[in-house]
Design an enzyme around this catalytic site. Structure first.
Site, PDB file in Angstrom:
ATOM      1  N   TYR A 101       0.816  -1.221   0.000  1.00  0.00           N
ATOM      2  CA  TYR A 101       0.000   0.000   0.000  1.00  0.00           C
ATOM      3  C   TYR A 101       0.850   1.270   0.000  1.00  0.00           C
ATOM      4  CZ  TYR A 101      -4.191  -2.780   1.050  1.00  0.00           C
ATOM      5  OH  TYR A 101      -5.222  -3.678   0.998  1.00  0.00           O
ATOM      6  N   ASP A 142      -5.975  -6.376   5.707  1.00  0.00           N
ATOM      7  CA  ASP A 142      -7.134  -5.618   5.225  1.00  0.00           C
ATOM      8  C   ASP A 142      -8.240  -6.592   4.821  1.00  0.00           C
ATOM      9  OD1 ASP A 142      -8.743  -3.679   4.190  1.00  0.00           O
ATOM     10  OD2 ASP A 142      -7.396  -3.055   2.581  1.00  0.00           O
ATOM     11  N   ASP A 174      -3.808 -17.861   1.729  1.00  0.00           N
ATOM     12  CA  ASP A 174      -4.962 -18.525   1.098  1.00  0.00           C
ATOM     13  C   ASP A 174      -5.559 -19.560   2.050  1.00  0.00           C
ATOM     14  OD1 ASP A 174      -2.450 -19.618   0.710  1.00  0.00           O
ATOM     15  OD2 ASP A 174      -2.855 -20.438  -1.268  1.00  0.00           O
ATOM     16  N   ASP A 191     -11.806  -8.027   7.308  1.00  0.00           N
ATOM     17  CA  ASP A 191     -13.202  -7.873   6.868  1.00  0.00           C
ATOM     18  C   ASP A 191     -13.901  -9.224   6.803  1.00  0.00           C
ATOM     19  OD1 ASP A 191     -13.019  -5.146   6.647  1.00  0.00           O
ATOM     20  OD2 ASP A 191     -13.997  -5.077   4.681  1.00  0.00           O
ATOM     21  N   LYS A 194       2.769 -15.225   2.651  1.00  0.00           N
ATOM     22  CA  LYS A 194       2.719 -15.901   1.352  1.00  0.00           C
ATOM     23  C   LYS A 194       4.167 -16.220   0.987  1.00  0.00           C
ATOM     24  CE  LYS A 194       0.301 -17.330  -2.219  1.00  0.00           C
ATOM     25  NZ  LYS A 194      -0.587 -18.481  -2.135  1.00  0.00           N
TER      26      LYS A 194
END
Ligand code: NAD
Length: 369
Positions: free
Chosen positions: A135, A246, A222, A250, A190
């Site tokens: 980001y 992020d 994942d 959620d 990852k």
């Protein structure tokens, strides 16, 4: 103890009024000062994060933030959009650790999209690194490709990066948080594909040597996304980077039924923080008096616990919220057959009553559905 109150836009002022009401009912020596932020500040001061607001946030012991944003600002240049206020506050206050608890209240188990037995008693904490990763990594932009699959074609690119101190400090935060909970950290990465996250994994493992009493697991993102819906209670603390956090936070929010219930905290290295509900400004229901104020009220409880060192007061608020839910009071987002629908103000009043040991006394203002 000075608290900067930044209500913001949409439902922000409505839910903040209830959180302030609850704080005032605690008889603590709290000084509050309110300032405009987001679209409201753009309207009054021409900028979503005016200097006065930023200075107030810097000087305060903690910041209680409502929400910012409205679709009517979507055409403004990016630097003037309401959402820049929250990004600016994170940056200027050095808020690198985002705490997002996902707690499924027993009374709301049926509101989850998962089977009740999978979420009953759920209490996990996602710690998201907030100031690094793809980001913020430079360089980023658009250009004409010189290599890759389509040399000469237009392309866009971002940079994923983490430095050792960035990973070390978030790892310490996670291990220390786990010590106060069930003692388990799952670091999500990852590492099988990304060098940045192989490095993340190595550094987290090294920091873990200082916390032999805490269990550390590593999981690919994942798989973590899958386990969150398959066996969410297998987690205690999840620590991960900005982008994975992020998305996963959620996902975890929805396990609990309503985003209107979930508080969050963003902390700096000294434990000073900005506290806000996990949801946005909900322009679709703004001004209607129906928004759920509990996420903001629970954010105030987190503020008392993490930045103002008032754990008993935090416990009192959380118990009052439980009592109100047990009494069957519900805002529209968590309402179901057999419970009583209340508005934003009635819910805040009910929490205040419950603080004084009178749960359910707001029922006289309830509108039956
Ligand atoms: P949102 O969270 O505002 O709303 C999503 C849905 O949840 C809507 O249907 C809304 O009515 C409902 N909802 C949210 N909070 C609720 C509450 N307390 N009680 C009852 N229902 C609630 O997300 P969105 O619609 O994607 O975004 C709206 C605006 O909020 C956008 O401008 C966005 O940029 C902004 N936003 C701000 C923040 C922040 O201030 N930190 C975070 C997310 C989104």
């Amino acid at each position: 103890m000075k608290i900067a109150i930044l209500p913001g836009d949409g439902i922000g002022p409505e839910i903040m009024a209830e959180a302030v009401k609850v704080l005032n009912a605690l008889d603590l020596r709290l000084e509050t000062e309110t300032a405009a932020v987001g679209g409201a500040a753009y309207e009054s001061h021409g900028h979503p994060l005016p200097e006065h607001t930023l200075n107030l946030a810097k000087a305060a012991d903690a910041v209680l933030f409502g929400a910012v944003g409205d679709w009517k600002y979507d055409t403004l240049e990016r630097a003037l959009r309401p959402e820049q206020a929250i990004l600016g506050l994170r940056k200027h206050l050095g808020l690198f650790a985002n705490f997002r608890p996902a707690i499924c209240y027993e009374q709301l188990t049926h509101a989850s999209s998962l089977k009740p037995e999978l979420v009953a008693g759920l209490d996990i904490l996602i710690i998201r690194e907030l100031t690094g990763d793809i980001y913020f990594g430079q360089p980023r932009g658009r250009r004409i490709a010189v290599d890759g699959h389509f040399p000469g074609a237009e392309e866009a690119f971002d940079t994923m990066r983490y430095s050792r101190p960035e990973v070390e400090r978030i790892a310490h935060v996670a291990f220390q948080a786990a010590r106060k909970r069930r003692g388990k950290v799952t670091s999500v990465d990852k590492a099988n594909v990304l060098e940045t996250f192989q490095f993340w994994k190595d550094v987290v493992t090294q920091v873990h040597a200082e916390y032999p009493d805490v269990q550390l697991d590593h999981m690919y993102v994942d798989n973590a996304a899958m386990q969150l819906v398959k066996a969410p209670k297998s987690f205690d603390v999840i620590v991960t980077g900005n982008m994975f956090g992020d998305i996963l936070s959620d996902e975890a929010a929805m396990l609990t039924g309503s985003i209107g219930m979930l508080p969050s905290a963003s902390l700096d290295k000294a434990g000073k923080g900005l506290y806000e509900p996990s949801h946005g400004s909900a322009p679709d229901i703004a001004g209607k008096g129906v928004a759920n104020p509990l996420a903001t009220i629970l954010s105030a409880a987190m503020m008392l616990r993490y930045s103002l060192h008032q754990p008993e007061a935090a416990d009192r608020i959380e118990s009052a919220v439980q009592a109100v839910l047990s009494a069957g009071l519900r805002t529209g987002d968590i309402w179901s057959e057999g419970t009583q629908r209340v508005g934003t103000r009635e819910m805040g009043d009910a929490v205040v009553s419950a603080l004084h040991g009178k749960a359910g006394t707001a029922t006289k203002t309830i509108t039956k559905s």
